[in-house]
Design a protein around this motif. Structure first.
Motif, PDB file in Angstrom:
ATOM      1  N   LYS A  85       0.860  -1.185   0.000  1.00 46.49           N
ATOM      2  CA  LYS A  85       0.000   0.000   0.000  1.00 46.49           C
ATOM      3  C   LYS A  85       0.897   1.236   0.000  1.00 46.49           C
ATOM      4  O   LYS A  85       2.098   1.145   0.226  1.00 46.49           O
ATOM      5  CB  LYS A  85      -0.898   0.008   1.243  1.00 46.49           C
ATOM      6  CG  LYS A  85      -1.665  -1.283   1.486  1.00 46.49           C
ATOM      7  CD  LYS A  85      -2.656  -1.568   0.396  1.00 46.49           C
ATOM      8  CE  LYS A  85      -3.415  -2.857   0.674  1.00 46.49           C
ATOM      9  NZ  LYS A  85      -4.137  -3.338  -0.449  1.00 46.49           N
ATOM     10  N   GLN A  86       0.315   2.413  -0.197  1.00 41.98           N
ATOM     11  CA  GLN A  86       1.121   3.640  -0.238  1.00 41.98           C
ATOM     12  C   GLN A  86       1.789   3.954   1.105  1.00 41.98           C
ATOM     13  O   GLN A  86       2.893   4.456   1.142  1.00 41.98           O
ATOM     14  CB  GLN A  86       0.260   4.836  -0.660  1.00 41.98           C
ATOM     15  CG  GLN A  86      -0.132   4.825  -2.113  1.00 41.98           C
ATOM     16  CD  GLN A  86       1.046   4.993  -3.067  1.00 41.98           C
ATOM     17  OE1 GLN A  86       2.137   5.400  -2.700  1.00 41.98           O
ATOM     18  NE2 GLN A  86       0.816   4.658  -4.322  1.00 41.98           N
ATOM     19  N   LYS A  87       1.111   3.653   2.223  1.00 40.66           N
ATOM     20  CA  LYS A  87       1.642   4.047   3.528  1.00 40.66           C
ATOM     21  C   LYS A  87       1.992   2.885   4.438  1.00 40.66           C
ATOM     22  O   LYS A  87       2.403   3.083   5.575  1.00 40.66           O
ATOM     23  CB  LYS A  87       0.644   4.966   4.228  1.00 40.66           C
ATOM     24  CG  LYS A  87       0.430   6.241   3.437  1.00 40.66           C
ATOM     25  CD  LYS A  87      -0.419   7.222   4.181  1.00 40.66           C
ATOM     26  CE  LYS A  87      -0.630   8.405   3.260  1.00 40.66           C
ATOM     27  NZ  LYS A  87      -0.664   9.645   3.896  1.00 40.66           N
TER      28      LYS A  87
ATOM     29  N   LYS B 109       3.449   0.504  -7.874  1.00 40.23           N
ATOM     30  CA  LYS B 109       4.827   0.872  -8.218  1.00 40.23           C
ATOM     31  C   LYS B 109       5.472   1.743  -7.134  1.00 40.23           C
ATOM     32  O   LYS B 109       5.927   2.841  -7.387  1.00 40.23           O
ATOM     33  CB  LYS B 109       4.882   1.589  -9.568  1.00 40.23           C
ATOM     34  CG  LYS B 109       4.171   0.872 -10.681  1.00 40.23           C
ATOM     35  CD  LYS B 109       5.150   0.244 -11.620  1.00 40.23           C
ATOM     36  CE  LYS B 109       4.468  -0.357 -12.804  1.00 40.23           C
ATOM     37  NZ  LYS B 109       4.296  -1.759 -12.761  1.00 40.23           N
ATOM     38  N   ILE B 110       5.491   1.241  -5.916  1.00 38.26           N
ATOM     39  CA  ILE B 110       6.034   1.961  -4.762  1.00 38.26           C
ATOM     40  C   ILE B 110       7.498   2.318  -5.038  1.00 38.26           C
ATOM     41  O   ILE B 110       8.311   1.450  -5.346  1.00 38.26           O
ATOM     42  CB  ILE B 110       5.935   1.098  -3.482  1.00 38.26           C
ATOM     43  CG1 ILE B 110       4.520   0.561  -3.282  1.00 38.26           C
ATOM     44  CG2 ILE B 110       6.460   1.833  -2.274  1.00 38.26           C
ATOM     45  CD1 ILE B 110       3.480   1.541  -2.899  1.00 38.26           C
ATOM     46  N   LYS B 111       7.835   3.598  -4.888  1.00 37.48           N
ATOM     47  CA  LYS B 111       9.182   4.076  -5.224  1.00 37.48           C
ATOM     48  C   LYS B 111      10.212   3.809  -4.130  1.00 37.48           C
ATOM     49  O   LYS B 111      11.329   3.419  -4.403  1.00 37.48           O
ATOM     50  CB  LYS B 111       9.155   5.581  -5.530  1.00 37.48           C
ATOM     51  CG  LYS B 111       8.294   5.932  -6.717  1.00 37.48           C
ATOM     52  CD  LYS B 111       8.910   5.444  -8.003  1.00 37.48           C
ATOM     53  CE  LYS B 111       8.063   5.871  -9.180  1.00 37.48           C
ATOM     54  NZ  LYS B 111       8.038   4.959 -10.261  1.00 37.48           N
ATOM     55  N   ASN B 112       9.878   4.057  -2.874  1.00 38.12           N
ATOM     56  CA  ASN B 112      10.812   3.883  -1.759  1.00 38.12           C
ATOM     57  C   ASN B 112      10.232   2.918  -0.729  1.00 38.12           C
ATOM     58  O   ASN B 112       9.872   3.336   0.371  1.00 38.12           O
ATOM     59  CB  ASN B 112      11.121   5.232  -1.103  1.00 38.12           C
ATOM     60  CG  ASN B 112      11.789   6.185  -2.058  1.00 38.12           C
ATOM     61  OD1 ASN B 112      12.665   5.797  -2.819  1.00 38.12           O
ATOM     62  ND2 ASN B 112      11.378   7.445  -2.038  1.00 38.12           N
ATOM     63  N   PRO B 113      10.184   1.636  -1.032  1.00 32.62           N
ATOM     64  CA  PRO B 113       9.534   0.690  -0.125  1.00 32.62           C
ATOM     65  C   PRO B 113      10.223   0.581   1.237  1.00 32.62           C
ATOM     66  O   PRO B 113       9.571   0.280   2.231  1.00 32.62           O
ATOM     67  CB  PRO B 113       9.592  -0.635  -0.880  1.00 32.62           C
ATOM     68  CG  PRO B 113      10.703  -0.476  -1.851  1.00 32.62           C
ATOM     69  CD  PRO B 113      10.738   0.977  -2.205  1.00 32.62           C
ATOM     70  N   GLU B 114      11.529   0.848   1.288  1.00 35.34           N
ATOM     71  CA  GLU B 114      12.236   0.742   2.565  1.00 35.34           C
ATOM     72  C   GLU B 114      11.753   1.780   3.574  1.00 35.34           C
ATOM     73  O   GLU B 114      11.928   1.610   4.773  1.00 35.34           O
ATOM     74  CB  GLU B 114      13.752   0.837   2.361  1.00 35.34           C
ATOM     75  CG  GLU B 114      14.246   2.136   1.764  1.00 35.34           C
ATOM     76  CD  GLU B 114      14.095   2.254   0.252  1.00 35.34           C
ATOM     77  OE1 GLU B 114      14.240   3.378  -0.255  1.00 35.34           O
ATOM     78  OE2 GLU B 114      13.817   1.264  -0.430  1.00 35.34           O
ATOM     79  N   GLU B 115      11.100   2.829   3.123  1.00 43.70           N
ATOM     80  CA  GLU B 115      10.586   3.875   4.007  1.00 43.70           C
ATOM     81  C   GLU B 115       9.181   3.573   4.526  1.00 43.70           C
ATOM     82  O   GLU B 115       8.688   4.247   5.425  1.00 43.70           O
ATOM     83  CB  GLU B 115      10.587   5.224   3.279  1.00 43.70           C
ATOM     84  CG  GLU B 115      11.985   5.687   2.918  1.00 43.70           C
ATOM     85  CD  GLU B 115      11.980   6.944   2.072  1.00 43.70           C
ATOM     86  OE1 GLU B 115      10.897   7.546   1.866  1.00 43.70           O
ATOM     87  OE2 GLU B 115      13.066   7.325   1.596  1.00 43.70           O
ATOM     88  N   ILE B 116       8.522   2.579   3.948  1.00 41.91           N
ATOM     89  CA  ILE B 116       7.153   2.238   4.337  1.00 41.91           C
ATOM     90  C   ILE B 116       7.202   1.147   5.407  1.00 41.91           C
ATOM     91  O   ILE B 116       7.859   0.125   5.218  1.00 41.91           O
ATOM     92  CB  ILE B 116       6.358   1.751   3.114  1.00 41.91           C
ATOM     93  CG1 ILE B 116       6.301   2.855   2.059  1.00 41.91           C
ATOM     94  CG2 ILE B 116       4.953   1.340   3.519  1.00 41.91           C
ATOM     95  CD1 ILE B 116       5.710   2.406   0.751  1.00 41.91           C
ATOM     96  N   PRO B 117       6.503   1.336   6.533  1.00 37.19           N
ATOM     97  CA  PRO B 117       6.553   0.328   7.596  1.00 37.19           C
ATOM     98  C   PRO B 117       5.703  -0.908   7.276  1.00 37.19           C
ATOM     99  O   PRO B 117       4.714  -0.838   6.553  1.00 37.19           O
ATOM    100  CB  PRO B 117       5.967   1.066   8.802  1.00 37.19           C
ATOM    101  CG  PRO B 117       5.057   2.089   8.206  1.00 37.19           C
ATOM    102  CD  PRO B 117       5.697   2.504   6.910  1.00 37.19           C
ATOM    103  N   CYS B 118       6.124  -2.015   7.853  1.00 39.00           N
ATOM    104  CA  CYS B 118       5.328  -3.239   7.781  1.00 39.00           C
ATOM    105  C   CYS B 118       4.314  -3.202   8.915  1.00 39.00           C
ATOM    106  O   CYS B 118       4.672  -2.924  10.058  1.00 39.00           O
ATOM    107  CB  CYS B 118       6.221  -4.469   7.933  1.00 39.00           C
ATOM    108  SG  CYS B 118       7.249  -4.818   6.500  1.00 39.00           S
ATOM    109  N   LYS B 119       3.065  -3.433   8.612  1.00 41.35           N
ATOM    110  CA  LYS B 119       1.985  -3.439   9.605  1.00 41.35           C
ATOM    111  C   LYS B 119       1.316  -4.800   9.610  1.00 41.35           C
ATOM    112  O   LYS B 119       0.941  -5.321   8.560  1.00 41.35           O
ATOM    113  CB  LYS B 119       0.926  -2.378   9.263  1.00 41.35           C
ATOM    114  CG  LYS B 119       1.436  -0.969   9.253  1.00 41.35           C
ATOM    115  CD  LYS B 119       1.552  -0.444  10.650  1.00 41.35           C
ATOM    116  CE  LYS B 119       1.926   1.034  10.598  1.00 41.35           C
ATOM    117  NZ  LYS B 119       2.067   1.624  11.867  1.00 41.35           N
ATOM    118  N   SER B 120       1.153  -5.356  10.801  1.00 40.94           N
ATOM    119  CA  SER B 120       0.519  -6.677  10.886  1.00 40.94           C
ATOM    120  C   SER B 120      -0.978  -6.570  10.610  1.00 40.94           C
ATOM    121  O   SER B 120      -1.585  -5.531  10.815  1.00 40.94           O
ATOM    122  CB  SER B 120       0.765  -7.301  12.256  1.00 40.94           C
ATOM    123  OG  SER B 120       0.079  -6.592  13.248  1.00 40.94           O
ATOM    124  N   THR B 121      -1.529  -7.661  10.123  1.00 43.21           N
ATOM    125  CA  THR B 121      -2.950  -7.729   9.824  1.00 43.21           C
ATOM    126  C   THR B 121      -3.489  -9.092  10.243  1.00 43.21           C
ATOM    127  O   THR B 121      -2.756 -10.069  10.265  1.00 43.21           O
ATOM    128  CB  THR B 121      -3.237  -7.487   8.328  1.00 43.21           C
ATOM    129  OG1 THR B 121      -4.651  -7.536   8.114  1.00 43.21           O
ATOM    130  CG2 THR B 121      -2.592  -8.528   7.447  1.00 43.21           C
TER     131      THR B 121
END
Length: 124
Positions: A38-40, A68-80
């Motif tokens: 996702k974007q965030k 097409k996420i540009k900077n995936p390393e900046e996006i946190p992983c969130k549990s679901t």
């Protein structure tokens, strides 16, 4: 000569099976990327070891997802707790770890290599 035909058929069947496994795994990897990137945030199942899987997965696959996420390393992983994501992620980690890698899908090969290096494939 009589043993040649059955042997040739078995080899052909094995090659076809491996190619199908390669194709299905590559398609499943992209499908999961579209579902969790996702974007965030990047979704992952909250079971042991999957946050590490998420961090590896997002760097390789989120840039290739629909968004097409540009900077995936900046996006946190969130549990679901979403059962679809949980099922798909568990199934996919196993499939990637067992991926024969005879196909041409470089992202799936890289994902397998990184999962093995980080001990994400133990037990498969």
């Amino acid at each position: 000569m009589s043993h040649f035909v059955p042997t040739a058929l078995l080899i052909l069947l094995w090659i076809t099976t491996v190619h199908t496994t390669d194709s299905n795994t590559a398609v499943d990897v992209r499908s999961l990327a579209d579902a969790v990137c996702k974007q965030k945030k990047v979704l992952y199942t909250d079971q042991p070891g999957f946050k590490k899987f998420c961090n590896i997965f997002k760097g390789i696959m989120c840039p290739l997802s629909k968004l097409k996420i540009k900077n995936p390393e900046e996006i946190p992983c969130k549990s679901t707790k979403n059962p679809r994501v949980q099922y798909q992620m568990k199934k996919l980690r196993k499939a990637v770890c067992q991926y024969p890698g005879l196909g041409r899908d470089a992202p799936t090969k890289l994902l397998k290599k990184l999962l093995r290096e980080t001990d994400q494939c133990s037990g498969y």
